[in-house]
Design a protein around this motif. Sequence first.
Motif, PDB file in Angstrom:
ATOM      1  N   LYS A 117       0.852  -1.191   0.000  1.00 12.67           N
ATOM      2  CA  LYS A 117       0.000   0.000   0.000  1.00 12.67           C
ATOM      3  C   LYS A 117       0.885   1.237   0.000  1.00 12.67           C
ATOM      4  O   LYS A 117       1.870   1.308   0.740  1.00 12.67           O
ATOM      5  N   ILE A 118       0.543   2.241  -0.832  1.00  7.20           N
ATOM      6  CA  ILE A 118       1.280   3.507  -0.901  1.00  7.20           C
ATOM      7  C   ILE A 118       0.367   4.627  -0.413  1.00  7.20           C
ATOM      8  O   ILE A 118      -0.748   4.791  -0.904  1.00  7.20           O
ATOM      9  N   ILE A 119       0.835   5.382   0.564  1.00  4.50           N
ATOM     10  CA  ILE A 119       0.094   6.549   1.076  1.00  4.50           C
ATOM     11  C   ILE A 119       0.970   7.772   0.905  1.00  4.50           C
ATOM     12  O   ILE A 119       2.165   7.754   1.253  1.00  4.50           O
ATOM     13  N   GLU A 120       0.402   8.835   0.369  1.00  3.93           N
ATOM     14  CA  GLU A 120       1.157  10.048   0.050  1.00  3.93           C
ATOM     15  C   GLU A 120       0.762  11.177   1.001  1.00  3.93           C
ATOM     16  O   GLU A 120      -0.418  11.424   1.234  1.00  3.93           O
ATOM     17  N   PHE A 121       1.779  11.861   1.547  1.00  2.00           N
ATOM     18  CA  PHE A 121       1.567  13.006   2.427  1.00  2.00           C
ATOM     19  C   PHE A 121       2.253  14.237   1.817  1.00  2.00           C
ATOM     20  O   PHE A 121       3.447  14.180   1.503  1.00  2.00           O
ATOM     21  N   PRO A 122       1.525  15.357   1.656  1.00  3.39           N
ATOM     22  CA  PRO A 122       2.183  16.587   1.173  1.00  3.39           C
ATOM     23  C   PRO A 122       3.026  17.212   2.276  1.00  3.39           C
ATOM     24  O   PRO A 122       2.626  17.239   3.440  1.00  3.39           O
ATOM     25  N   THR A 123       4.195  17.706   1.907  1.00  2.00           N
ATOM     26  CA  THR A 123       5.077  18.361   2.879  1.00  2.00           C
ATOM     27  C   THR A 123       5.157  19.870   2.659  1.00  2.00           C
ATOM     28  O   THR A 123       5.845  20.559   3.408  1.00  2.00           O
ATOM     29  N   PHE A 124       4.460  20.384   1.645  1.00  2.00           N
ATOM     30  CA  PHE A 124       4.413  21.832   1.446  1.00  2.00           C
ATOM     31  C   PHE A 124       3.357  22.425   2.390  1.00  2.00           C
ATOM     32  O   PHE A 124       2.575  21.690   3.012  1.00  2.00           O
ATOM     33  N   THR A 125       3.324  23.739   2.488  1.00  2.00           N
ATOM     34  CA  THR A 125       2.443  24.405   3.455  1.00  2.00           C
ATOM     35  C   THR A 125       0.977  24.133   3.156  1.00  2.00           C
ATOM     36  O   THR A 125       0.516  24.281   2.023  1.00  2.00           O
ATOM     37  N   GLN A 126       0.259  23.728   4.203  1.00  2.00           N
ATOM     38  CA  GLN A 126      -1.170  23.468   4.111  1.00  2.00           C
ATOM     39  C   GLN A 126      -1.940  24.567   4.843  1.00  2.00           C
ATOM     40  O   GLN A 126      -1.471  25.093   5.856  1.00  2.00           O
ATOM     41  N   SER A 127      -3.099  24.919   4.329  1.00  2.00           N
ATOM     42  CA  SER A 127      -3.945  25.928   4.957  1.00  2.00           C
ATOM     43  C   SER A 127      -5.317  25.310   5.222  1.00  2.00           C
ATOM     44  O   SER A 127      -5.968  24.804   4.301  1.00  2.00           O
ATOM     45  N   VAL A 128      -5.733  25.344   6.495  1.00  2.00           N
ATOM     46  CA  VAL A 128      -7.004  24.733   6.890  1.00  2.00           C
ATOM     47  C   VAL A 128      -7.870  25.790   7.562  1.00  2.00           C
ATOM     48  O   VAL A 128      -7.467  26.408   8.548  1.00  2.00           O
ATOM     49  N   ASP A 129      -9.060  25.998   7.009  1.00  2.00           N
ATOM     50  CA  ASP A 129     -10.024  26.950   7.574  1.00  2.00           C
ATOM     51  C   ASP A 129     -11.061  26.157   8.355  1.00  2.00           C
ATOM     52  O   ASP A 129     -11.891  25.452   7.778  1.00  2.00           O
TER      53      ASP A 129
END
Length: 287
Positions: free
Chosen positions: A76-88
């Motif tokens: 199984k491959i799971i991908e996580f972004p490492t760039f800046t995330q913005s959550v409202d």
Amino acid sequence: MEFQNDAGSILLRKKVLRIVGIVVTLLVLWIVQPFTYENIDAGNVGIKINLYGTDRGVDNITIVTGRVWYNTWTTKIIEFPTFTQSVDYEPFVVTTRDAAEFQVDPKLNYHINPAMVPQIYRQYRKTLAEIEQQFMRNTIYDAYRIVANSFTSDSVMSNREKFEDRIQILLTKNLGKDGFIYDQLTSAISPPASLRQMIDEKNASIQARLKAENEAKQAIAEATVSKAKAEGEAAALLVRARAEAEANRLKQQSLTPLLVQQQVIQKWDGKLPQYGTVPQFFKNVAQ
């Protein structure tokens, strides 16, 4: 002859069916085969998880990047972004020490520490979107709840910078230990309606007082200027009056009898004055 033709036709038919069967089998195998690939784009980190074998489970996680081929049945491959995330986030309510309820509408900017991606998955075993709406939201709510409970309603509004600094310290600590790097938190804090009305009335009172003080100061300044101007004019008049009086006094002192006689002689035209004109004659001489 007919028997030979029938035999040839049967053989041809079997050959075609065999070919069709092979093609269908290959197509089915191609459709159901488990091998595929995943492209891990720049700014993302993928983790490869073994589902079977002696190393199965989340204890054996490998960080992968680029194009990764794998068996979907066993991996199984799971991908996580490492760039800046913005959550409202949706607004929530916190209570201050004096039981006033403030509404908070937070917006968090953060990024993930790439080296801690395996730990994040081991700990939560959820997608990043699920982690944001569960663990991270609870962490933000707890930070506001704890800090708000140490402030009164008035101090929240008058010490807004200090209030948010404490929240930032808590979020940096609690998010950072799990691999989430705090970047920025924007929060719209709304006081209760009763407190807002009190603040508005207080501000209006302060503005009215400042206006009255400014008007009083302006009136005092104008009165001071008028007084100074009047005193200046009076002083100038007094100086002129004193100068004129002094000039007259000196002039009168300088008119000695001998000087008057001399001036009379100098201005006499040789004719004796007529009766009734003697005072005018001496007046002319004196001038």
